[in-house]
Design a protein around this motif. Structure first.
Motif, PDB file in Angstrom:
ATOM      1  N   TRP A  12     -40.481  25.434  17.906  1.00 51.18           N
ATOM      2  CA  TRP A  12     -39.066  25.229  17.602  1.00 51.18           C
ATOM      3  C   TRP A  12     -38.881  25.303  16.092  1.00 51.18           C
ATOM      4  O   TRP A  12     -39.725  24.826  15.334  1.00 51.18           O
ATOM      5  N   PRO A  13     -37.765  25.856  15.632  1.00 46.11           N
ATOM      6  CA  PRO A  13     -37.513  25.912  14.187  1.00 46.11           C
ATOM      7  C   PRO A  13     -36.954  24.586  13.671  1.00 46.11           C
ATOM      8  O   PRO A  13     -36.455  23.768  14.431  1.00 46.11           O
ATOM      9  N   GLY A  14     -37.035  24.388  12.354  1.00 45.42           N
ATOM     10  CA  GLY A  14     -36.382  23.249  11.724  1.00 45.42           C
ATOM     11  C   GLY A  14     -37.002  21.909  12.063  1.00 45.42           C
ATOM     12  O   GLY A  14     -38.180  21.792  12.380  1.00 45.42           O
ATOM     13  N   PHE A  15     -36.159  20.847  12.021  1.00 46.98           N
ATOM     14  CA  PHE A  15     -36.648  19.480  12.180  1.00 46.98           C
ATOM     15  C   PHE A  15     -37.181  19.197  13.580  1.00 46.98           C
ATOM     16  O   PHE A  15     -37.941  18.250  13.778  1.00 46.98           O
ATOM     17  N   LEU A  16     -36.792  19.991  14.587  1.00 48.93           N
ATOM     18  CA  LEU A  16     -37.281  19.761  15.941  1.00 48.93           C
ATOM     19  C   LEU A  16     -38.653  20.372  16.174  1.00 48.93           C
ATOM     20  O   LEU A  16     -39.243  20.196  17.236  1.00 48.93           O
ATOM     21  N   GLY A  17     -39.165  21.087  15.191  1.00 53.63           N
ATOM     22  CA  GLY A  17     -40.461  21.731  15.359  1.00 53.63           C
ATOM     23  C   GLY A  17     -41.634  20.906  14.883  1.00 53.63           C
ATOM     24  O   GLY A  17     -42.779  21.254  15.127  1.00 53.63           O
ATOM     25  N   ASP A  18     -41.360  19.771  14.231  1.00 52.73           N
ATOM     26  CA  ASP A  18     -42.447  18.983  13.660  1.00 52.73           C
ATOM     27  C   ASP A  18     -42.060  17.502  13.671  1.00 52.73           C
ATOM     28  O   ASP A  18     -40.958  17.133  13.250  1.00 52.73           O
ATOM     29  N   ARG A  19     -42.958  16.641  14.129  1.00 50.18           N
ATOM     30  CA  ARG A  19     -42.680  15.206  14.209  1.00 50.18           C
ATOM     31  C   ARG A  19     -42.436  14.598  12.827  1.00 50.18           C
ATOM     32  O   ARG A  19     -41.572  13.726  12.670  1.00 50.18           O
ATOM     33  N   GLU A  20     -43.196  15.043  11.845  1.00 45.89           N
ATOM     34  CA  GLU A  20     -43.049  14.490  10.505  1.00 45.89           C
ATOM     35  C   GLU A  20     -41.697  14.840   9.901  1.00 45.89           C
ATOM     36  O   GLU A  20     -41.047  14.010   9.260  1.00 45.89           O
ATOM     37  N   VAL A  21     -41.264  16.084  10.113  1.00 41.08           N
ATOM     38  CA  VAL A  21     -39.959  16.503   9.598  1.00 41.08           C
ATOM     39  C   VAL A  21     -38.844  15.746  10.310  1.00 41.08           C
ATOM     40  O   VAL A  21     -37.860  15.328   9.695  1.00 41.08           O
ATOM     41  N   LEU A  22     -38.998  15.535  11.619  1.00 41.81           N
ATOM     42  CA  LEU A  22     -38.006  14.766  12.368  1.00 41.81           C
ATOM     43  C   LEU A  22     -37.948  13.330  11.850  1.00 41.81           C
ATOM     44  O   LEU A  22     -36.852  12.762  11.706  1.00 41.81           O
ATOM     45  N   ALA A  23     -39.102  12.744  11.549  1.00 42.20           N
ATOM     46  CA  ALA A  23     -39.143  11.373  11.037  1.00 42.20           C
ATOM     47  C   ALA A  23     -38.374  11.264   9.721  1.00 42.20           C
ATOM     48  O   ALA A  23     -37.603  10.322   9.512  1.00 42.20           O
ATOM     49  N   VAL A  24     -38.571  12.238   8.836  1.00 42.16           N
ATOM     50  CA  VAL A  24     -37.877  12.235   7.550  1.00 42.16           C
ATOM     51  C   VAL A  24     -36.373  12.443   7.748  1.00 42.16           C
ATOM     52  O   VAL A  24     -35.542  11.808   7.081  1.00 42.16           O
ATOM     53  N   THR A  25     -36.010  13.313   8.688  1.00 45.61           N
ATOM     54  CA  THR A  25     -34.594  13.578   8.973  1.00 45.61           C
ATOM     55  C   THR A  25     -33.899  12.317   9.471  1.00 45.61           C
ATOM     56  O   THR A  25     -32.803  11.963   9.012  1.00 45.61           O
ATOM     57  N   VAL A  26     -34.524  11.617  10.427  1.00 40.18           N
ATOM     58  CA  VAL A  26     -33.952  10.383  10.965  1.00 40.18           C
ATOM     59  C   VAL A  26     -33.866   9.322   9.870  1.00 40.18           C
ATOM     60  O   VAL A  26     -32.878   8.582   9.780  1.00 40.18           O
ATOM     61  N   ALA A  27     -34.892   9.238   9.019  1.00 42.88           N
ATOM     62  CA  ALA A  27     -34.877   8.270   7.922  1.00 42.88           C
ATOM     63  C   ALA A  27     -33.685   8.509   7.002  1.00 42.88           C
ATOM     64  O   ALA A  27     -32.998   7.562   6.592  1.00 42.88           O
ATOM     65  N   ASN A  28     -33.415   9.762   6.681  1.00 44.00           N
ATOM     66  CA  ASN A  28     -32.271  10.086   5.825  1.00 44.00           C
ATOM     67  C   ASN A  28     -30.948   9.719   6.487  1.00 44.00           C
ATOM     68  O   ASN A  28     -30.017   9.247   5.826  1.00 44.00           O
ATOM     69  N   LEU A  29     -30.862   9.925   7.806  1.00 39.38           N
ATOM     70  CA  LEU A  29     -29.646   9.556   8.533  1.00 39.38           C
ATOM     71  C   LEU A  29     -29.424   8.053   8.503  1.00 39.38           C
ATOM     72  O   LEU A  29     -28.304   7.572   8.267  1.00 39.38           O
ATOM     73  N   LEU A  30     -30.498   7.285   8.751  1.00 39.23           N
ATOM     74  CA  LEU A  30     -30.386   5.830   8.774  1.00 39.23           C
ATOM     75  C   LEU A  30     -30.059   5.276   7.391  1.00 39.23           C
ATOM     76  O   LEU A  30     -29.276   4.329   7.255  1.00 39.23           O
ATOM     77  N   LYS A  31     -30.637   5.861   6.352  1.00 40.64           N
ATOM     78  CA  LYS A  31     -30.337   5.421   4.987  1.00 40.64           C
ATOM     79  C   LYS A  31     -28.887   5.734   4.625  1.00 40.64           C
ATOM     80  O   LYS A  31     -28.236   4.977   3.900  1.00 40.64           O
ATOM     81  N   LYS A  32     -28.398   6.851   5.124  1.00 40.79           N
ATOM     82  CA  LYS A  32     -27.012   7.225   4.857  1.00 40.79           C
ATOM     83  C   LYS A  32     -26.049   6.203   5.438  1.00 40.79           C
ATOM     84  O   LYS A  32     -25.006   5.905   4.854  1.00 40.79           O
ATOM     85  N   GLU A  33     -26.427   5.642   6.595  1.00 38.83           N
ATOM     86  CA  GLU A  33     -25.550   4.668   7.261  1.00 38.83           C
ATOM     87  C   GLU A  33     -25.773   3.247   6.770  1.00 38.83           C
ATOM     88  O   GLU A  33     -24.818   2.496   6.559  1.00 38.83           O
ATOM     89  N   HIS A  34     -27.045   2.861   6.561  1.00 39.26           N
ATOM     90  CA  HIS A  34     -27.357   1.462   6.282  1.00 39.26           C
ATOM     91  C   HIS A  34     -27.908   1.201   4.883  1.00 39.26           C
ATOM     92  O   HIS A  34     -28.004   0.041   4.471  1.00 39.26           O
ATOM     93  N   GLY A  35     -28.312   2.250   4.149  1.00 39.37           N
ATOM     94  CA  GLY A  35     -29.039   2.039   2.917  1.00 39.37           C
ATOM     95  C   GLY A  35     -30.511   1.798   3.225  1.00 39.37           C
ATOM     96  O   GLY A  35     -30.961   2.033   4.348  1.00 39.37           O
ATOM     97  N   ASP A  36     -31.274   1.306   2.247  1.00 39.25           N
ATOM     98  CA  ASP A  36     -32.702   1.070   2.490  1.00 39.25           C
ATOM     99  C   ASP A  36     -33.125  -0.341   2.074  1.00 39.25           C
ATOM    100  O   ASP A  36     -34.274  -0.569   1.714  1.00 39.25           O
ATOM    101  N   SER A  37     -32.187  -1.274   2.131  1.00 38.11           N
ATOM    102  CA  SER A  37     -32.491  -2.654   1.779  1.00 38.11           C
ATOM    103  C   SER A  37     -33.051  -3.405   2.983  1.00 38.11           C
ATOM    104  O   SER A  37     -33.123  -2.874   4.097  1.00 38.11           O
ATOM    105  N   HIS A  38     -33.443  -4.659   2.759  1.00 32.42           N
ATOM    106  CA  HIS A  38     -33.944  -5.481   3.871  1.00 32.42           C
ATOM    107  C   HIS A  38     -32.832  -5.748   4.879  1.00 32.42           C
ATOM    108  O   HIS A  38     -33.088  -5.907   6.076  1.00 32.42           O
ATOM    109  N   ARG A  39     -31.607  -5.764   4.393  1.00 33.15           N
ATOM    110  CA  ARG A  39     -30.462  -5.947   5.291  1.00 33.15           C
ATOM    111  C   ARG A  39     -30.361  -4.788   6.279  1.00 33.15           C
ATOM    112  O   ARG A  39     -30.001  -4.978   7.442  1.00 33.15           O
ATOM    113  N   ALA A  40     -30.681  -3.581   5.820  1.00 30.18           N
ATOM    114  CA  ALA A  40     -30.673  -2.402   6.697  1.00 30.18           C
ATOM    115  C   ALA A  40     -31.709  -2.552   7.794  1.00 30.18           C
ATOM    116  O   ALA A  40     -31.469  -2.190   8.952  1.00 30.18           O
TER     117      ALA A  40
END
Length: 211
Positions: A12-40
């Motif tokens: 598969w191309p893009g973020f769905l082709g690799d677990r590590e890339v998917l992990a980074v993609t999801v991390a960026n999404l979660l940081k966009k919504e919650h930030g990266d503090s302990h509260r997040a």
């Protein structure tokens, strides 16, 4: 298309082709919504029931959420939900369409209904087995509240502001297909939150209120 020789399937191309890339993609999404503090981290624990260590791994991009946790994020996080909808509406999903598309849609609807029924039954059984239960305080069979996606909420806001918007504006602003945009508007019309007034060519949408 499958390769003619060999046992390896095309990646598969893009973020769905690799677990590590998917992990980074999801991390960026979660940081966009919650930030990266302990509260997040605490908010992610509350939303999904995950441990503190697991939530930290998600935010750091060390691991992508497992299936159950990812589904809980789809339900509780508008950012992750929009991400999933983008995948569904993307070009990769268009390649999977076939003559069986109608059958797939029917099966998907039935599966969703089955899941909703299972959740409802589980909730009722859990409530009945609660030793601290007070029958008089059980929730009544009120209709479920209406929920709409971000595109529909945006469209309602624009109509309320007096804009003469239609399906084409949803397509241009949200980069979805015309079919998806019309389906969004149709759901709003069916819910009685929106109505169409005037002639077919020169009419417009107007927001109504639930009665």
């Amino acid at each position: 298309m499958l390769p003619k020789k060999g046992s390896k399937l095309p990646m598969w191309p893009g973020f769905l082709g690799d677990r590590e890339v998917l992990a980074v993609t999801v991390a960026n999404l979660l940081k966009k919504e919650h930030g990266d503090s302990h509260r997040a981290i605490k908010e992610l624990m509350r939303q999904t029931g995950a441990s503190e260590r697991t939530a930290k791994h998600w935010l750091s991009g060390q691991h992508a959420p497992e299936v159950m946790f990812f589904l809980r994020l789809v339900v509780s996080s508008p950012v992750v939900r929009a991400f999933v909808l983008g995948i569904i509406e993307g070009p990769a999903s268009e390649e999977t369409f076939s003559l069986n598309d109608r059958f797939i849609r029917v099966a998907t609807k039935e599966a969703y209904t089955t899941g909703e029924a299972a959740i409802s039954t589980l909730a009722v059984n859990t409530r009945r087995n609660d030793p601290n239960r007070v029958p008089e305080n059980d929730p009544k069979d009120d209709p479920e509240p209406l929920t709409f996606n971000q595109r529909q909420q945006w469209f309602l806001e624009r109509i309320s502001a007096g804009d003469r918007f239609g399906a084409k504006e949803i397509v241009l602003n949200w980069h979805v297909s015309l079919k998806t945009a019309r389906r969004d508007i149709s759901a709003l019309l069916h819910s009685k939150l929106l109505e169409y007034i005037g002639s077919r060519r020169k009419g417009r949408y107007r927001k109504t209120s639930l009665r």
